[in-house]
Design an enzyme around this catalytic site. Structure first.
Site, mmCIF file in Angstrom:
data_model
loop_
_atom_site.group_PDB
_atom_site.id
_atom_site.type_symbol
_atom_site.label_atom_id
_atom_site.label_comp_id
_atom_site.label_asym_id
_atom_site.label_seq_id
_atom_site.Cartn_x
_atom_site.Cartn_y
_atom_site.Cartn_z
ATOM 1 N N GLY A 293 2.988 -0.459 -13.494
ATOM 2 C CA GLY A 293 2.810 -0.157 -12.069
ATOM 3 C C GLY A 293 2.529 -1.378 -11.217
ATOM 4 O O GLY A 293 2.238 -1.262 -10.031
ATOM 5 N N GLY B 231 -4.338 -3.345 -8.101
ATOM 6 C CA GLY B 231 -5.223 -2.302 -8.623
ATOM 7 C C GLY B 231 -5.890 -1.544 -7.501
ATOM 8 O O GLY B 231 -6.174 -2.101 -6.444
ATOM 9 N N LYS C 31 2.351 -14.133 2.705
ATOM 10 C CA LYS C 31 0.909 -14.423 2.626
ATOM 11 C C LYS C 31 0.624 -15.886 2.955
ATOM 12 O O LYS C 31 -0.361 -16.193 3.637
ATOM 13 C CB LYS C 31 0.382 -14.072 1.237
ATOM 14 C CG LYS C 31 0.350 -12.559 0.978
ATOM 15 C CD LYS C 31 0.108 -12.268 -0.494
ATOM 16 C CE LYS C 31 0.072 -10.761 -0.777
ATOM 17 N NZ LYS C 31 0.228 -10.490 -2.228
ATOM 18 N N ASP D 91 7.024 -11.903 -0.860
ATOM 19 C CA ASP D 91 5.663 -11.423 -0.624
ATOM 20 C C ASP D 91 4.699 -12.613 -0.560
ATOM 21 O O ASP D 91 3.870 -12.702 0.355
ATOM 22 C CB ASP D 91 5.266 -10.462 -1.749
ATOM 23 C CG ASP D 91 3.823 -10.034 -1.666
ATOM 24 O OD1 ASP D 91 3.513 -9.204 -0.795
ATOM 25 O OD2 ASP D 91 2.998 -10.544 -2.451
ATOM 26 N N GLU E 210 7.345 -3.033 -8.398
ATOM 27 C CA GLU E 210 8.015 -1.858 -7.863
ATOM 28 C C GLU E 210 9.407 -1.714 -8.474
ATOM 29 O O GLU E 210 9.925 -2.634 -9.107
ATOM 30 C CB GLU E 210 8.107 -1.990 -6.343
ATOM 31 C CG GLU E 210 6.702 -2.019 -5.736
ATOM 32 C CD GLU E 210 6.724 -2.100 -4.230
ATOM 33 O OE1 GLU E 210 7.407 -1.267 -3.614
ATOM 34 O OE2 GLU E 210 6.048 -2.982 -3.685
#
Lengths: 280, 280
Positions: free
Chosen positions: A33, A148, A51, A47, A36
């Protein structure tokens, strides 16, 4: 300098520590998990680039945006380079770099060979860390989980508390989000780094002299050179050569890369990476 | 868990990375201005113990004071143990541990063998770091310089800004400094760790069986055992034995230590250290 994406760090840790190939490591990350179904934004570094753009804006108060970030991802990485990295004392990490001096800014995200005794080199699995060098404070690092549900909830609550405090203090954050400095991107000749090259070279007399003279012409000196045989069936025709340079400017790096790609004795430039993480 | 004293971390880094003996490393630290003329408070762990008592009070809201902190320092450390540590994948660090569960608290400062892939293991020279495991957030680390004029000035200014903000918010800090929980110190049977022992053992038939039966009786299992010859002149009489246990309770550790010191085949228990730093 930071490791700001948990998915890619998980994949790189699997590849580096356990020798798992990229595709299998990605599959594992998806099953857990972390990644994706469409992992593009993570593995291509987008990503992380978003950031780094935000962090650079906040840290340097200059209007960097996503287009200013040079990005390359991890989907083409081969285990061979991880193995050479181990021999040379390097760990492969997807590193965001944001640098500001003389009012000039540079922001990038790329797979980097990090020296193994650098604190960021031990940031493993889905953990993230940001390494900040402040003018007065020196080197600091902030480390924690990069994925998480409970860690994310903790971060959100922490932001909510900050917002409430700022409201009570009458602070609206414009001082931070409104850039104070004009954006001036650093030119390649003012950007420095050490570099690693892996070359497939024709195994013939004078080949190595030809290659080293390309570096000499640009005044780039070698820190280390390794030569290894490659696949048995090609052993008589090709050799694998690893070159680790001393620090040089980015424009010289680009020039030597072009020269290597054009010279006849080099069959292929298999890979090249920036090297970071000198501990003072 | 933290490295909260820059002087001792500098000395331990010198000993571990460069094989410099304790006395010389201390002298270097004094010449660099890290260690004071009387280095007792640093090298005996008192400075670290004070910091751990403060951190434990703030983190757990229970009235721990300096007398509750078990302390041992670094002045007796021998290079031999650093060398065995390297073989076993451990780095020697002066580690403060503060732990709180089931409303019971434990605070200690001691030289610890840290597993080399733990993030604290790469905290070198005068750098400090605090490793915090939060119930929701998981593992986090905060890293920075532990000495020096500008880093110290930065920390002081940061505190001043906090005080000003708290004044504006009408917060006086009593919520943090007034303990909410009664102090209950954790009993040795509820404290767990892995341990390293270095023994000088008489080189005679049955010696090792005698030693291992001491551990067996207490149900302590071995993770690793090394046996090496010692100084040539004693080679025929003594062997050096390294025992690394699996996790066991502190009372069993103390009992086996006492047994080892009393059994006839053990010439001397040369050293023993707690092992920490399992990465999840």
């Amino acid at each position: 300098m930071g490791i700001v994406n948990g998915t890619t760090n998980y994949i790189l840790t699997k590849m580096d520590d356990e020798g798992v190939p990229y595709d299998d490591a990605l599959k594992e990350a998806q099953e857990l998990g972390f990644a994706e179904a469409d992992p593009t934004a993570d593995v291509e570094g987008l990503d992380a680039a978003r950031k780094m753009a935000i962090l650079a804006r906040l840290a340097f108060s200059t209007p960097v945006d996503l287009n200013d970030v040079e990005v390359s991802g991890i989907s083409d990485l081969e285990l061979t380079d991880f193995q050479y990295g181990k021999k040379l004392g390097f760990t492969m990490k997807l590193i965001g770099i944001a640098n500001f001096d003389n009012n000039q800014v540079e922001v990038s995200v790329q797979p980097v060979f990090l020296k193994s005794d650098h604190p960021l080199a031990n940031v493993k699995n889905e953990y993230n860390a940001v390494y900040v060098n402040g003018e007065a404070v020196g080197e600091t690092m902030f480390y924690g989980p990069g994925a998480g549900s409970l860690p994310t909830a903790t971060a959100v609550m922490s932001d909510v508390v900050s917002v409430i405090k700022n409201k009570l203090l009458g602070v609206n954050g414009h001082r931070f989000t409104k850039p104070r400095f004009e954006k001036v991107l650093k030119k390649p000749e003012n950007r420095y780094g050490q570099f690693y090259f892996r070359l497939h070279v024709k195994d013939e007399v004078g080949a190595f002299t030809t290659i080293s003279s390309l570096f000499n012409q640009l005044n780039i000196s070698f820190e280390r050179i390794l030569q290894a045989p490659i696949k048995p069936e090609n052993r008589n025709e090709l050799a694998e050569v690893i070159v680790v340079t001393h620090e040089t400017s980015l424009d010289k790096f680009k020039k030597v890369l072009e020269d290597l790609q054009n010279v006849e004795v080099v069959e292929e430039v298999k890979s090249y990476f920036r090297i970071e993480g000198d501990v003072e």
